[in-house]
Design an enzyme around this catalytic site. Structure first.
Site, short mmCIF file in Angstrom:
data_model
loop_
_atom_site.label_atom_id
_atom_site.label_comp_id
_atom_site.label_asym_id
_atom_site.label_seq_id
_atom_site.Cartn_x
_atom_site.Cartn_y
_atom_site.Cartn_z
N ASP A 141 -3.09 8.24 -1.35
CA ASP A 141 -3.84 7.68 -0.22
C ASP A 141 -5.32 7.56 -0.57
OD1 ASP A 141 -4.34 8.60 3.30
OD2 ASP A 141 -4.21 6.64 2.31
N LYS A 144 -7.14 2.18 -3.42
CA LYS A 144 -5.85 1.49 -3.59
C LYS A 144 -5.65 0.97 -5.01
CE LYS A 144 -5.93 2.84 0.43
NZ LYS A 144 -5.46 4.24 0.60
N ASP A 169 0.50 5.27 0.82
CA ASP A 169 0.04 4.72 2.09
C ASP A 169 -0.57 3.33 1.86
OD1 ASP A 169 -2.45 5.57 4.62
OD2 ASP A 169 -0.50 4.59 4.81
N ASN A 170 -0.68 2.53 2.91
CA ASN A 170 -1.46 1.28 2.92
C ASN A 170 -0.94 0.17 2.03
OD1 ASN A 170 -3.88 3.72 2.88
ND2 ASN A 170 -3.53 2.47 4.71
N GLU A 199 -3.12 3.01 11.00
CA GLU A 199 -3.44 4.12 11.90
C GLU A 199 -4.31 3.64 13.07
OE1 GLU A 199 -3.76 4.23 8.61
OE2 GLU A 199 -5.76 4.75 7.97
#
Ligand SMILES: O=C(NC/C=C/[C@H]1O[C@@H](n2cnc3cncnc32)[C@H](O)[C@@H]1O)c1cc([N+](=O)[O-])cc(O)c1O
Ligand SMILES: [Mg+2]
Length: 214
Positions: A141, A144, A169-170, A199
């Site tokens: 996380d 990226k 994540d993401n 989120e």
């Protein structure tokens, strides 16, 4: 000098959360970040996906890349069995003490070690300096564009074993296209996508699980 957003999140936790109760710390951060100031915690919706993958992995040794304020470190650590441990890597010196304090308020300081520095510098030290054998679970996380190179580094350092579970994540927002390309075309990873939302927002996002086949 006026306070940072991260310090204001700590203030809110320190004032409102029940000491020693991880759930109340998570609820306090989610409430603050959905009502007062957005922040890049994995949040309650994607947090449930994280919870389920951690339960599936039931890790003895877990690693997180990108501690930030410690929200996901608390989500992970609260599910760990007695002897299990989470290492969380964070390079921003402003965030480290804030995350440590929030994790302390949650009563999870014994389960989490925050390692200050860049993941690319610390990952190669995990075996020799931190007595890690292999990692059962890794939560990605952080920046990226570092997901792919740091995943390659984990494999090169012999930190992955048959069945090691990575969760990123993401995948949609902000997105990790290089990572997705790498992990889905790499024959030694079995991938699963979990659609969700960013989120505290109505924006589409997703998490990607990748099981290392050894
Ligand atoms: O940018 C995002 N995350 C980057 C997270 C970055 C966090 O990881 C640390 N870090 C970075 N490289 C590192 C290398 N080594 C150690 N720590 C590192 C940074 O100091 C920060 O604490 C993000 C953005 C959105 N968004 O909506 O824009 C939503 C999200 O869920 C996100 O995770
Ligand atoms: Mg994130």
């Amino acid at each position: 000098m006026d306070q940072s957003k991260e310090q204001r999140i700590l203030n809110s936790v320190s004032y409102n959360a029940v000491k020693g109760d991880p759930e109340s710390v998570l609820d306090c951060i989610d409430k603050y970040c959905s009502q007062k100031e957005w922040a890049m915690n994995v949040g309650d919706e994607k947090g449930l996906i994280l919870d389920n993958v951690v339960k599936e992995a039931d890790p003895t040794t877990a690693l997180e890349l990108g501690t930030y304020c410690g929200y996901s470190a608390i989500r992970i650590a609260r599910l760990l069995k007695p002897k299990a441990h989470l290492f969380s890597i964070e390079f921003n010196p402003e965030f480290v003490p804030i995350a440590k304090e929030i994790i302390e308020i949650a009563g999870l300081s014994d389960k989490v070690t925050i390692l200050e520095g860049h993941a690319q510098d610390i990952i190669p030290q995990l075996k020799s300096k931190y007595d890690v054998d292999t990692l059962d679970f890794v939560f990605l996380d952080h920046w990226k564009e570092r997901y792919a190179p740091d995943t390659i580094l984990l494999e090169e350092c012999g930190l992955l074993r048959k069945g090691s579970i990575l969760l990123a994540d993401n995948i949609i927002y902000p997105g990790a296209p290089e990572f997705l390309e790498y992990i889905r075309n790499h024959k030694r990873f079995e991938c699963t996508n979990y659609p969700s939302h960013l989120e505290y927002m109505k924006v589409e996002d997703a998490m990607e699980k990748a099981v290392y086949l050894g």
